[in-house]
Design a protein around this motif. Structure first.
Motif, mmCIF file in Angstrom:
data_model
loop_
_atom_site.group_PDB
_atom_site.id
_atom_site.type_symbol
_atom_site.label_atom_id
_atom_site.label_comp_id
_atom_site.label_asym_id
_atom_site.label_seq_id
_atom_site.Cartn_x
_atom_site.Cartn_y
_atom_site.Cartn_z
ATOM 1 N N PHE A 1 24.787 -9.488 -14.334
ATOM 2 C CA PHE A 1 23.701 -9.809 -15.256
ATOM 3 C C PHE A 1 22.336 -9.835 -14.545
ATOM 4 O O PHE A 1 21.345 -10.285 -15.108
ATOM 5 C CB PHE A 1 23.974 -11.142 -15.964
ATOM 6 N N GLY A 2 22.294 -9.327 -13.312
ATOM 7 C CA GLY A 2 21.029 -9.266 -12.580
ATOM 8 C C GLY A 2 20.386 -7.892 -12.644
ATOM 9 O O GLY A 2 19.350 -7.655 -12.025
ATOM 10 N N VAL A 3 20.994 -6.978 -13.398
ATOM 11 C CA VAL A 3 20.534 -5.586 -13.333
ATOM 12 C C VAL A 3 19.154 -5.364 -13.951
ATOM 13 O O VAL A 3 18.395 -4.507 -13.485
ATOM 14 C CB VAL A 3 21.574 -4.605 -13.949
ATOM 15 N N VAL A 4 18.814 -6.130 -14.974
ATOM 16 C CA VAL A 4 17.489 -5.940 -15.575
ATOM 17 C C VAL A 4 16.399 -6.413 -14.616
ATOM 18 O O VAL A 4 15.388 -5.733 -14.426
ATOM 19 C CB VAL A 4 17.390 -6.640 -16.959
ATOM 20 N N ASP A 5 16.626 -7.570 -13.979
ATOM 21 C CA ASP A 5 15.659 -8.033 -12.973
ATOM 22 C C ASP A 5 15.503 -6.999 -11.863
ATOM 23 O O ASP A 5 14.389 -6.711 -11.417
ATOM 24 C CB ASP A 5 16.130 -9.362 -12.357
ATOM 25 N N ALA A 6 16.623 -6.430 -11.434
ATOM 26 C CA ALA A 6 16.584 -5.459 -10.335
ATOM 27 C C ALA A 6 15.794 -4.205 -10.719
ATOM 28 O O ALA A 6 15.000 -3.693 -9.925
ATOM 29 C CB ALA A 6 18.010 -5.089 -9.917
ATOM 30 N N VAL A 7 15.994 -3.731 -11.946
ATOM 31 C CA VAL A 7 15.251 -2.542 -12.396
ATOM 32 C C VAL A 7 13.777 -2.893 -12.583
ATOM 33 O O VAL A 7 12.878 -2.138 -12.191
ATOM 34 C CB VAL A 7 15.842 -1.973 -13.704
ATOM 35 N N GLN A 8 13.529 -4.053 -13.159
ATOM 36 C CA GLN A 8 12.146 -4.475 -13.405
ATOM 37 C C GLN A 8 11.357 -4.558 -12.093
ATOM 38 O O GLN A 8 10.220 -4.101 -11.999
ATOM 39 C CB GLN A 8 12.143 -5.832 -14.117
#
Lengths: 341, 341
Positions: free
Chosen positions: A60-67
């Protein structure tokens, strides 16, 4: 000569972080299909390595990582991020939302992709539809659900947003990672758990610890996966590579649904053969869930302007789709499903 | 430097012959989408010109043209060529066949594409799924169809293969090009005509000359369009361009269905607003048509070994799809279509 010129063209290497484990050859597989297509179409000049959940970022950390740009892209189910903003769910699935084909129509030929991209831009991302599971099953239950009252106190593992509706019905939604569901059900820490559908569910063995398998998954009538790409990384691509990324995503989008459709029937037959009891949710439960879902949406329309803007378009499109689908599609399907072939 | 090397790479120019007029922005448009994607992904090095029906080959001459290599490729509905061999229909639509999603699953994740390509190889062609209309409407009728007896003597414009079933029911199938249907219906030379669905049918104005609009189109539950490519032309492509062709076809395949889904609801509402009367085929008519269709297939299994081999796989896949779809997909759709949104 040709060779030096080819070498002069810089190779592009990206990392894709998936929210799913490798064992899910369906969903995780869609990211592989995407990467393979990009590589093949670019003649090997554009390579994307696919990393399973947890390998380089938590699921669930993938959006932060892309952002933040720590990975160039992700493959995920947008509704996981409803805690950041409920609007994420509209790009994936909401209770009593659109089915798979309607969702794809809204994305490509309605305002869906345009509106969702405007919203995702706040997170420095651009989105591409990246698969759909089709209508999911309603999950595994240790006891039968015969009335709305049976939901009262029901401890159920359920994906994000739908928990809000379950809560209003008196249920107790639980957030449990896929790998821990089996043990929780076995021990009786939870009474029920939903995951995806026969093919994926069978792998986790839920049938061994809960006899009743309910349908339909009213909170996931056609959940869409998305590829999220960091906007700066995307903008740096050539026009050709942008086109390649878009087409590769469309291939993954279409073949993932096809894979679910091809794999689910056999798995369902096996499960039933091993004693799983298929049950439809009682009409009263469906109606109560629908009513509570609409109440959740009314509240969100008041509180969340991003939601309100996109939900209005989503619902209008869905209402028109249902008007049309009830005639020739529904009548054809109903007749065919009643025939012995 | 880079520039000379780029120029040294030969530009590829192909011609695509469509079986459809430009006015069909839905189906003809899918060929445009394909060509635009190929051009964009190849950075303009691979260009395909799209030619409407009749421009360089007659609408039903496209398979001959691809087979002989006078054009590199075509976009068409394979069932037009059932006169060459009935097996063509299995790659497109047969009465009481698969719906759109099932057909796509059979193609990409079942044996569909593999089996059909083995068959098309006899015509020096390789195929790529290139769109689906979804379940079509059952056509326009000057008089109501209330019983099986009302089919007796009915002169109806109907696409190819389905005419064989209509004939067995006592009907008189007519082969009339799209552009002449309106006048034939107006004059009463024919009693009924089927074309596609609300969005396309409305353009041809059938509602002005026939009041009753029936559903479902039991002979076209999910007709697939195909891109046919001359095998030699395809083999001459680089691995990159082969991948580009495959992905561009998938984009066209997915967005064509999306376009129909997005456009049909509005057109249906307009038609009904102008007085069109929607009617479901009576159950007895559906059952008789189903029975006669199965009789046609039994005969073909005896006579045509190409048909027999592929039909067996098709039907088995379809039976399993229907088993699965009747649970969560059907129950979800039925519930949603009954709600006021």
């Amino acid at each position: 000569g040709v060779a030096p010129a080819v070498q002069a063209q810089a190779a592009i290497r990206w990392r894709l972080s998936s929210s799913f484990p490798k064992a899910l050859d369906t969903i995780h597989g869609a990211a592989d299909v995407f990467a393979q297509n990009v590589k093949a179409m670019s003649g090997g000049k554009f390579e994307i390595s696919v990393h399973a959940a947890g390998e380089i970022t938590p699921p669930f950390g993938v959006v932060d990582a892309v952002q933040q740009g720590s990975v160039e892209m992700a493959h995920t189910a947008p509704y996981y991020f409803f805690g950041k903003n409920e609007t994420f769910a509209l790009g994936c699935a909401i209770p009593f939302g659109m089915n798979s084909r309607q969702m794809t129509a809204w994305m490509y030929e309605g305002n869906g992709l345009k509106l969702m991209r405007e919203f995702y831009a706040k997170y420095n991302m651009i989105s591409f539809p990246g698969g759909n599971t089709g209508a999911q099953m309603g999950g595994w239950y240790r006891k039968e659900i015969k009335t709305v009252a049976d939901i009262k106190g029901l401890k159920m593992r359920i994906g994000g947003f739908a928990g809000r509706v379950l809560e209003r019905m008196g249920g107790v939604p639980q957030n449990i990672p896929g790998g821990e569901i089996y043990t929780s059900l076995e021990k009786g820490t939870i009474d029920a758990a939903e995951w995806i559908g026969p093919y994926d569910d069978q792998k986790l063995g839920f049938n061994k610890v809960a006899p009743f398998y309910y349908y339909p998954g009213w909170w996931e009538g056609g959940p869409q996966l998305d590829f999220f790409i960091n906007q700066k990384a995307y903008d740096a691509l050539s026009a050709e590579n942008k086109a390649i990324v878009g087409a590769a995503a469309a291939v993954a989008h279409t073949t993932m649904q096809a894979k679910y459709d091809a794999k689910n029937p056999g798995a369902l037959k096996e499960l039933v053969g091993k004693g799983t009891k298929l049950r439809a949710f009682p009409d009263a439960v469906m109606k109560e869930a629908f009513k509570q879902s609409m109440a959740v949406y009314d509240e969100l329309n008041e509180k969340n302007p991003d939601w309100k803007k996109i939900y209005g378009d989503y619902r209008k499109f869905q209402a028109e789709q249902n008007l049309w689908f009830r005639f020739t599609e529904m009548t054809f399907d109903k007749f065919m499903q009643a025939q012995k072939l």
